[in-house]
Design a protein around this motif. Structure first.
Motif, PDB file in Angstrom:
ATOM      1  N   PHE A 539      40.610  37.235  44.864  1.00 41.05           N
ATOM      2  CA  PHE A 539      40.150  38.557  45.683  1.00 41.05           C
ATOM      3  C   PHE A 539      40.186  39.682  44.982  1.00 41.05           C
ATOM      4  CE2 PHE A 539      44.462  37.804  47.298  1.00 41.05           C
ATOM      5  CZ  PHE A 539      45.065  39.090  47.100  1.00 41.05           C
ATOM      6  N   THR A 544      34.277  37.266  41.349  1.00 44.22           N
ATOM      7  CA  THR A 544      34.442  36.331  42.506  1.00 44.22           C
ATOM      8  C   THR A 544      33.465  36.845  43.409  1.00 44.22           C
ATOM      9  OG1 THR A 544      36.921  35.986  42.251  1.00 44.22           O
ATOM     10  CG2 THR A 544      35.749  35.396  44.373  1.00 44.22           C
ATOM     11  N   ASP A 545      32.724  35.878  43.911  1.00 45.74           N
ATOM     12  CA  ASP A 545      31.773  36.144  45.019  1.00 45.74           C
ATOM     13  C   ASP A 545      32.314  37.112  46.144  1.00 45.74           C
ATOM     14  OD1 ASP A 545      29.101  35.345  46.439  1.00 45.74           O
ATOM     15  OD2 ASP A 545      30.548  35.001  47.765  1.00 45.74           O
ATOM     16  N   ASP A 547      31.971  37.296  49.407  1.00 44.91           N
ATOM     17  CA  ASP A 547      32.169  36.571  50.395  1.00 44.91           C
ATOM     18  C   ASP A 547      33.531  35.652  50.321  1.00 44.91           C
ATOM     19  OD1 ASP A 547      30.161  37.748  51.958  1.00 44.91           O
ATOM     20  OD2 ASP A 547      28.695  36.216  51.495  1.00 44.91           O
ATOM     21  N   GLU A 548      33.543  34.973  49.200  1.00 43.56           N
ATOM     22  CA  GLU A 548      34.751  33.956  48.727  1.00 43.56           C
ATOM     23  C   GLU A 548      35.758  34.949  48.715  1.00 43.56           C
ATOM     24  OE1 GLU A 548      33.537  31.565  45.420  1.00 43.56           O
ATOM     25  OE2 GLU A 548      31.773  30.812  46.607  1.00 43.56           O
ATOM     26  N   ALA A 549      35.618  36.052  48.141  1.00 40.22           N
ATOM     27  CA  ALA A 549      36.867  36.803  47.953  1.00 40.22           C
ATOM     28  C   ALA A 549      37.535  37.379  49.061  1.00 40.22           C
ATOM     29  CB  ALA A 549      36.603  38.276  46.982  1.00 40.22           C
ATOM     30  N   ARG A 550      36.679  37.534  50.273  1.00 38.47           N
ATOM     31  CA  ARG A 550      37.087  37.911  51.602  1.00 38.47           C
ATOM     32  C   ARG A 550      37.899  36.850  52.133  1.00 38.47           C
ATOM     33  NH1 ARG A 550      32.611  41.449  50.915  1.00 38.47           N
ATOM     34  NH2 ARG A 550      32.732  43.304  51.765  1.00 38.47           N
ATOM     35  N   GLU A 551      37.371  35.530  52.243  1.00 34.79           N
ATOM     36  CA  GLU A 551      38.054  34.658  52.678  1.00 34.79           C
ATOM     37  C   GLU A 551      39.315  34.221  52.088  1.00 34.79           C
ATOM     38  OE1 GLU A 551      37.228  33.186  55.654  1.00 34.79           O
ATOM     39  OE2 GLU A 551      35.795  34.806  55.713  1.00 34.79           O
ATOM     40  N   ASP A 552      39.422  34.521  50.780  1.00 34.97           N
ATOM     41  CA  ASP A 552      40.705  34.425  49.968  1.00 34.97           C
ATOM     42  C   ASP A 552      41.586  35.239  50.281  1.00 34.97           C
ATOM     43  OD1 ASP A 552      42.127  32.981  47.644  1.00 34.97           O
ATOM     44  OD2 ASP A 552      41.995  34.955  46.898  1.00 34.97           O
ATOM     45  N   LYS A 609      44.439  29.709  43.229  1.00 38.54           N
ATOM     46  CA  LYS A 609      43.071  30.464  43.392  1.00 38.54           C
ATOM     47  C   LYS A 609      42.691  30.998  42.028  1.00 38.54           C
ATOM     48  CE  LYS A 609      42.746  30.103  47.840  1.00 38.54           C
ATOM     49  NZ  LYS A 609      41.346  29.762  48.392  1.00 38.54           N
TER      50      LYS A 609
END
Length: 617
Positions: A539, A544-545, A547-552, A609
């Motif tokens: 994150f 990092t994309d 949206d993926e960073a936010r989920e991470d 991660k």
């Protein structure tokens, strides 16, 4: 009656618990224990165990736990002393004799039972005599069957102020007064309490008559008289500890798995007349703490079914307010709201028993009812109105004693409040990229005030923080929209953690002043304390994309807040050792195991991660 701990321990030692439980529940040998599908909740795989050596049963599904006495009181609905006497008889033990004062009180209660039994017999005979014509007509109009009238013991009290005294002349005046059947007024002759009323007996859990309720039949002739009149509290009767019809409803509830609470005894009888036999009613008061405990002995979620008018809804809220401090895992209340202006009898008459069964099959939860009631309590057109709603909700939350339930209620109610009070803003108008180059438009960056920014940087720089905590803070600064997403989780964490908490508090405070829809990071002139050049957290990696960073980041937040929560729960379990050593030890072991798993997850998080495609070869 004084029962010493030593005597009770001896009683438990002489009883084989599996033999007691096995009479009503099929047990299977499992090593040194016995197992079964739990009799307290529906399940297909056995999670209920009986241990004769330790003398207790325990369900790992619903947490039901107790000894032989508790089994008889909870599973069979017996009063405590009746359970003790039954077990003592099996164990060949003498129940300790009561002290002289207790013996006198018991003798008096026994005599008063004779009074109430005789009164009930007289009331019933009156109903079927010439004086009971009006009362029989009323029951006929209500549609009660002959079987229901006999089962519930309807009777009639004549208008004569001295009729009961003459009929029960074998009892002293003092006994009639002590039993609540007569009223004494200074300098006047005592007179009958119940006159010109349809009478109903009120029973204890053993089915003995302990009091009466009377419904007036000619309200026009007595406009000032109450519609319903109950016996006063007596040595036999405590209205706050008694539920009408419990002795009949408890066996029915064990079959159906539900217990229904209605406003009055006529509602309970109307349901029984329609074939719904597991209904009880309080007796002229709001549902009390003792009555809620009585209900929870039968089912985990009794259904409150109060009238659809304002008075009925206020009664439901009073019951909810009483229940909130008592909530415990698996135990709550469900609520059915009847159509406006209807009681159960009205609904059955107009739409049939299927209409009320449909409502009972889908009751609202306590939390849903609480939210809807407070939201409808007044206008919500101004910020002050909405702040008042939030304050009322938090007042209810603060009443909850169980820490986990309190935290969950707070999170859920505040999420609903936020969705109501802060609906999503309209989507911004799209600006073509070609317009950016003209210099006419700039993305709006969330910017803190200088004072807040300085406080935040000092809070982050101070104290001893591990790399993971600093990374999560940096992640929230990079994605400030996630501060609001995890607001309640972070707020709870900030209260528990004195080290990272101040920085989290400032981020929460700052988030209230920022426009977080732009997707830009918070602007800090001098930035945060430096992290490693190559961050081990996806994150924080620019590649990092988003949206993926936010989920991470969401997973990282959950890991960050879980440890202090587990440590707090462990401290509470340790503090319970003196009161519940067995439960405390089991809970401590479970929480320590979760802490070990959490620590391993924390170690693996960054490495897992950060691992890219090249690292997996």
């Amino acid at each position: 009656m004084a029962l010493s701990p030593q005597w009770l321990d001896e009683l438990r030692a002489r009883i084989t618990l599996s033999a007691i439980v096995g009479r009503t529940t099929r047990l299977t040998k499992a090593g040194r224990e016995y197992k079964a599908c739990c009799p307290f909740h529906n399940e297909r795989t056995p999670s209920f165990y009986v241990n004769d050596e330790k003398g207790f049963y325990h369900c790992f599904g619903c947490e039901a736990h107790g000894d032989a006495i508790r089994w008889l009181t909870d599973q069979r609905g017996m009063p405590f002393m009746d359970a003790v006497k039954e077990l003592a008889a099996e164990a060949g033990m003498e129940v300790p004799a009561p002290d002289p004062q207790a013996a006198k009180r018991a003798e008096k209660r026994a005599s008063l039972h004779d009074v109430t039994a005789a009164a009930q017999e007289w009331f019933e005979s009156n109903l079927h005599g010439s004086e009971g014509t009006v009362a029989r007509g009323y029951l006929g109009r209500r549609g009660f069957s002959e079987a229901i009238m006999r089962e519930f013991g309807f009777g009639y009290a004549p208008e004569d102020r001295q009729a009961l005294k003459r009929a029960l002349g074998k009892f002293d005046e003092d006994m009639l007064i002590d039993a609540g059947m007569r009223i004494t007024v200074e300098d006047k002759e005592p007179y009958d309490r119940f006159r010109s009323r349809l009478m109903l007996p009120i029973h204890d859990t053993r089915g003995r008559v302990i009091a009466f309720g009377g419904r007036i039949l000619d309200a026009e002739a007595n406009p000032k008289a109450p519609k319903y009149l109950n016996s006063p509290d007596t040595p036999l009767f405590d209205k706050g500890r008694t539920l009408y019809n419990l002795h009949r409803a408890a066996p029915a509830a064990r079959q159906s798995g539900r217990m229904i609470v209605v406003e009055g005894y006529m509602d309970a009888i109307a349901l029984a007349n329609a074939g719904i036999r597991e209904a009880v009613a309080p007796l002229g008061t709001a549902l009390t703490e003792n009555q809620i405990e009585l209900l929870w002995r039968q089912v985990e979620r009794p259904i409150l079914c109060f009238d659809g008018d304002n008075a009925g809804q206020r009664a439901a809220m009073r019951a909810i307010s009483r229940a909130l401090p008592m909530l415990r895992p698996g135990h709550s209340l469900s609520i059915v709201r009847l159509p406006a202006g209807m009681d159960p009898d009205d609904l059955i008459r107009e739409k049939g028993v299927g209409a009320i069964e449909a409502l009972l099959e889908q009751p609202a939860s306590l939390l849903d009812t609480l939210w809807e009631f407070e939201k409808a309590a007044g206008p919500l057109t101004s910020p002050e109105d909405k702040a008042g709603l939030k304050a009322r909700l938090l007042d209810h939350v603060d009443a909850i004693q169980h820490p986990d339930i309190r935290a969950l209620y707070k999170r859920e109610l505040l999420e609903r409040f936020s969705a109501f009070a802060f609906p999503p803003r309209p989507q911004r108008q799209f600006t073509p990229r070609s317009d950016w180059k003209k210099g006419d438009w700039k993305a709006r960056v969330p910017t803190l005030s200088p004072q807040t920014a300085d406080k935040l940087k000092r809070a982050i720089a101070g104290g001893s923080r591990d790399l993971f905590s600093r990374a999560v803070i940096a992640g929230l600064v990079r994605f400030p929209d996630q501060i609001v997403r995890h607001e309640e989780t972070l707020a709870t964490f900030a209260r528990r953690d004195q080290n990272v908490g101040p920085a989290i508090d400032l981020l929460l405070e700052a988030a209230e002043t920022l426009d977080l829809n732009s997707g830009s990071p918070i602007s800090l002139e001098r930035g945060l304390p430096a992290l490693p050049a190559k961050p081990n957290f996806a994150f924080l990696d620019e590649g990092t994309d988003p949206d993926e960073a936010r989920e991470d980041l969401a997973e990282a937040v959950s890991l960050l807040v879980e440890r202090p929560a587990l440590e707090s729960a462990l401290a509470e379990a340790t503090a319970r050792f003196d009161r519940d050593p067995e439960g405390s030890i089991a809970e401590q072991a479970r929480l320590r195991e979760r802490l070990l798993v959490l620590n391993e997850r924390l170690k693996q998080f960054g490495r897992r991660k950060a691992a890219g495609p090249d690292d997996s070869d």
